[in-house]
Write a protein that holds these residues in place. Structure first.
Motif, PDB file in Angstrom:
ATOM      1  N   SER A  75     -17.785  29.955  10.919  1.00 38.28           N
ATOM      2  CA  SER A  75     -16.649  31.201  10.809  1.00 38.28           C
ATOM      3  C   SER A  75     -15.412  30.443  10.161  1.00 38.28           C
ATOM      4  O   SER A  75     -14.951  31.269   9.195  1.00 38.28           O
ATOM      5  N   GLU A  76     -14.946  29.314  10.329  1.00 35.39           N
ATOM      6  CA  GLU A  76     -13.824  28.768   9.668  1.00 35.39           C
ATOM      7  C   GLU A  76     -14.183  27.712   8.848  1.00 35.39           C
ATOM      8  O   GLU A  76     -14.568  26.698   9.083  1.00 35.39           O
ATOM      9  N   LEU A  77     -14.032  28.326   7.406  1.00 32.35           N
ATOM     10  CA  LEU A  77     -14.465  27.599   6.252  1.00 32.35           C
ATOM     11  C   LEU A  77     -13.594  26.399   5.935  1.00 32.35           C
ATOM     12  O   LEU A  77     -12.483  26.484   5.726  1.00 32.35           O
ATOM     13  N   TYR A  78     -13.915  25.241   6.132  1.00 26.90           N
ATOM     14  CA  TYR A  78     -12.943  24.164   5.780  1.00 26.90           C
ATOM     15  C   TYR A  78     -12.941  23.849   4.216  1.00 26.90           C
ATOM     16  O   TYR A  78     -13.609  24.756   3.423  1.00 26.90           O
ATOM     17  N   PHE A  79     -12.031  23.085   3.957  1.00 22.80           N
ATOM     18  CA  PHE A  79     -11.673  22.844   2.402  1.00 22.80           C
ATOM     19  C   PHE A  79     -12.748  21.612   1.880  1.00 22.80           C
ATOM     20  O   PHE A  79     -12.466  20.497   2.485  1.00 22.80           O
ATOM     21  N   SER A  80     -13.381  22.006   0.933  1.00 22.11           N
ATOM     22  CA  SER A  80     -14.582  21.072   0.317  1.00 22.11           C
ATOM     23  C   SER A  80     -13.992  19.892  -0.301  1.00 22.11           C
ATOM     24  O   SER A  80     -14.510  18.979  -0.375  1.00 22.11           O
ATOM     25  N   THR A  81     -12.546  20.134  -0.977  1.00 21.65           N
ATOM     26  CA  THR A  81     -11.901  19.114  -1.261  1.00 21.65           C
ATOM     27  C   THR A  81     -11.631  17.892  -0.779  1.00 21.65           C
ATOM     28  O   THR A  81     -11.589  16.630  -0.929  1.00 21.65           O
ATOM     29  N   THR A  82     -11.138  18.458   0.586  1.00 23.91           N
ATOM     30  CA  THR A  82     -10.912  17.403   1.586  1.00 23.91           C
ATOM     31  C   THR A  82     -12.175  16.602   2.130  1.00 23.91           C
ATOM     32  O   THR A  82     -11.937  15.339   2.299  1.00 23.91           O
ATOM     33  N   ALA A  83     -13.374  17.314   2.180  1.00 20.80           N
ATOM     34  CA  ALA A  83     -14.413  16.741   2.382  1.00 20.80           C
ATOM     35  C   ALA A  83     -14.866  15.736   1.404  1.00 20.80           C
ATOM     36  O   ALA A  83     -15.184  14.244   1.690  1.00 20.80           O
ATOM     37  N   VAL A  84     -14.606  15.792   0.200  1.00 25.48           N
ATOM     38  CA  VAL A  84     -14.950  14.827  -0.891  1.00 25.48           C
ATOM     39  C   VAL A  84     -14.210  13.899  -0.794  1.00 25.48           C
ATOM     40  O   VAL A  84     -14.470  12.634  -1.054  1.00 25.48           O
ATOM     41  N   CYS A  85     -12.756  13.995  -0.725  1.00 27.11           N
ATOM     42  CA  CYS A  85     -11.924  12.968  -0.687  1.00 27.11           C
ATOM     43  C   CYS A  85     -12.220  11.839   0.413  1.00 27.11           C
ATOM     44  O   CYS A  85     -12.137  10.764   0.427  1.00 27.11           O
ATOM     45  N   ILE A  86     -12.448  12.659   1.744  1.00 22.76           N
ATOM     46  CA  ILE A  86     -12.747  11.722   2.865  1.00 22.76           C
ATOM     47  C   ILE A  86     -13.884  10.660   2.620  1.00 22.76           C
ATOM     48  O   ILE A  86     -14.211   9.527   3.100  1.00 22.76           O
ATOM     49  N   THR A  87     -14.858  11.192   1.890  1.00 21.66           N
ATOM     50  CA  THR A  87     -16.073  10.937   1.718  1.00 21.66           C
ATOM     51  C   THR A  87     -15.904   9.466   0.619  1.00 21.66           C
ATOM     52  O   THR A  87     -16.469   8.464   1.188  1.00 21.66           O
ATOM     53  N   GLU A  88     -14.890   9.737  -0.291  1.00 17.14           N
ATOM     54  CA  GLU A  88     -14.611   8.523  -0.906  1.00 17.14           C
ATOM     55  C   GLU A  88     -13.839   7.423  -0.409  1.00 17.14           C
ATOM     56  O   GLU A  88     -13.960   6.065  -0.362  1.00 17.14           O
ATOM     57  N   ILE A  89     -13.043   7.895   0.870  1.00 17.90           N
ATOM     58  CA  ILE A  89     -12.471   6.756   1.383  1.00 17.90           C
ATOM     59  C   ILE A  89     -13.609   5.933   2.401  1.00 17.90           C
ATOM     60  O   ILE A  89     -13.304   4.903   2.644  1.00 17.90           O
ATOM     61  N   ILE A  90     -14.440   6.577   2.944  1.00 15.08           N
ATOM     62  CA  ILE A  90     -15.299   6.011   3.913  1.00 15.08           C
ATOM     63  C   ILE A  90     -16.255   5.147   3.166  1.00 15.08           C
ATOM     64  O   ILE A  90     -16.663   4.023   3.241  1.00 15.08           O
ATOM     65  N   LYS A  91     -16.602   5.491   1.766  1.00 19.34           N
ATOM     66  CA  LYS A  91     -17.537   4.580   0.824  1.00 19.34           C
ATOM     67  C   LYS A  91     -16.810   3.413   0.439  1.00 19.34           C
ATOM     68  O   LYS A  91     -17.085   2.357   0.234  1.00 19.34           O
ATOM     69  N   LEU A  92     -15.348   3.616   0.295  1.00 14.31           N
ATOM     70  CA  LEU A  92     -14.569   2.414   0.083  1.00 14.31           C
ATOM     71  C   LEU A  92     -14.451   1.540   1.382  1.00 14.31           C
ATOM     72  O   LEU A  92     -14.712   0.168   0.957  1.00 14.31           O
ATOM     73  N   MET A  93     -14.458   2.013   2.533  1.00  9.83           N
ATOM     74  CA  MET A  93     -14.364   0.910   3.692  1.00  9.83           C
ATOM     75  C   MET A  93     -15.823   0.312   3.824  1.00  9.83           C
ATOM     76  O   MET A  93     -15.848  -0.793   4.095  1.00  9.83           O
ATOM     77  N   LEU A  94     -16.895   1.165   3.527  1.00 10.87           N
ATOM     78  CA  LEU A  94     -18.112   0.612   3.641  1.00 10.87           C
ATOM     79  C   LEU A  94     -18.414  -0.499   2.481  1.00 10.87           C
ATOM     80  O   LEU A  94     -18.828  -1.693   2.860  1.00 10.87           O
TER      81      LEU A  94
END
Length: 375
Positions: A75-94
């Motif tokens: 029902s509450e659609l999240y912002f896809s751009t923030t999801a992509v940004c967080i994905t890059e941060i997690i990849k950097l940490m890994l």
């Protein structure tokens, strides 16, 4: 399958291991063309390969279906751009964690980062190219799955194979066999059938535009093909660690994706918050996007193109079954026919090349034995 070539520097002599078509054995060739010896790749059990196949399949299918669900049912659609940004941060940490493991301790990892990151701005600039392209690709995946069913997306996204093949021919000067070219055209024909009359999802009530979804996939596969081959070319141009290259790329990726958040959804993010609309399922999507690519790299090391083909075909089947159950996907004849063509073409494309250039003759075999004896 084309022979994969790696370059190693041992002492002052340049040696080149050439793996066979099964990627299990190689001959080490000296710079003067003589054979230095034979190496055997670390043996891997069949059960481990099956495990890799299952995990890779589940990750690909689950990511697609879960992302589709979060973009159409929530029902509450999240912002896809923030999801992509967080994905890059997690990849950097890994990647940082993997670099620490590779170097052995934190001090060596820090020295590697200082040398390759802070003292090599040109290398960062070089890796900013694929990071920008990958950022576009990841955002296009959200656009595509907001307008296309997960099964249709899974089939159509296999267009990345011919796109990658074309980039490989143009950028790395490799060649494709006749069977591979045939499978490429077969795959395109299968995708055409799937897109000719896209199946409808009865349980999805949000407004969708199949044309926008298809164009988003087209952009995504172009980005995937170019960025993948470009990154491979950069890796082979030096002996820099894969994890260092990943860190260089993800640093640029974080900057690019954060800029995308500001430009695209800046006002809404300031109003509703960076994590607006996030649910456990959205976190699962981000997690799968983060570890999926890295796990695939590990899987490729221990499997072959045929198993990767089976994985892609199995992911299509799982996505189709899940779409029927979750989204009420109505299977059509053209969809089934196109999907079967795509699965067959993936299998054919992954078959090893027949190496006809090494048709042995008695004299050639004799010379070969003499060389091995001399070594």
């Amino acid at each position: 399958m084309a022979l994969a070539e790696m370059v190693k520097v041992v002492g002052r002599k340049r040696q080149r291991p050439i793996w066979d078509s099964n990627n299990s054995k190689c001959m080490v060739i000296r710079s003067d063309g003589s054979i230095c010896g034979t190496l055997l790749k670390e043996s891997v059990s069949v059960w481990f390969k099956i495990y890799c196949l299952l995990v890779m399949t589940v990750i690909a299918a689950t990511y697609t279906v879960a992302l589709r669900y979060t973009r159409t049912i929530s029902s509450e659609l999240y912002f896809s751009t923030t999801a992509v940004c967080i994905t890059e941060i997690i990849k950097l940490m890994l990647s940082l964690g993997m670099l620490v493991r590779e170097t052995g301790d934190v001090a060596r990892c820090k020295a590697a980062l200082v040398h390759h990151i802070f003292r090599s701005p040109k290398e960062l600039l070089k890796l900013s190219v694929p990071s920008v392209v990958y950022a576009i690709q990841n955002n296009m995946a959200f656009v595509a799955l907001s307008n296309l069913d997960a099964a249709v997306y899974q089939v159509t996204y296999q267009l990345k194979i011919p796109c990658t093949a074309l980039c490989t021919v143009l950028m790395l000067s490799r060649s494709l066999s006749r069977l591979q070219w045939f499978s490429v055209f077969m795959l395109c024909g299968g995708v055409t059938l799937v897109q000719w009359t896209p199946p409808e999802s009865t349980k999805v009530q949000v407004e969708q535009n199949p044309f926008v979804g298809f164009m988003a996939i087209a952009v995504a596969v172009l980005c995937s093909g170019f960025a993948g081959v470009y990154f491979e070319k950069v890796l082979k141009s030096s002996d820099t660690s894969l994890w260092v290259r990943n860190i260089q790329m993800y640093l640029s990726g974080i900057a690019v994706t954060f800029l995308g958040v500001i430009v695209t959804d800046g006002a809404k993010v300031m109003e509703k918050g960076f994590f607006y609309g996030y649910t456990p399922l959205v976190c699962l999507v981000i997690f799968l996007a983060s570890v999926g690519g890295m796990y695939t790299s590990v899987v490729v090391k221990y499997t072959d193109n045929i198993m990767k083909g089976f994985s892609a075909a199995a992911a299509i089947v799982l996505s189709t079954v899940a779409s029927v159950i979750l989204f009420g996907l109505q299977i059509t004849t053209t969809f089934m026919s196109g999907s079967m063509l795509v699965c067959v073409s993936i299998y054919l494309y992954g078959l090893p090349k027949q190496d006809t250039s090494k048709a042995s003759t008695p004299s050639a075999d004799k010379d070969e034995k003499q060389k091995r004896t001399a070594v």
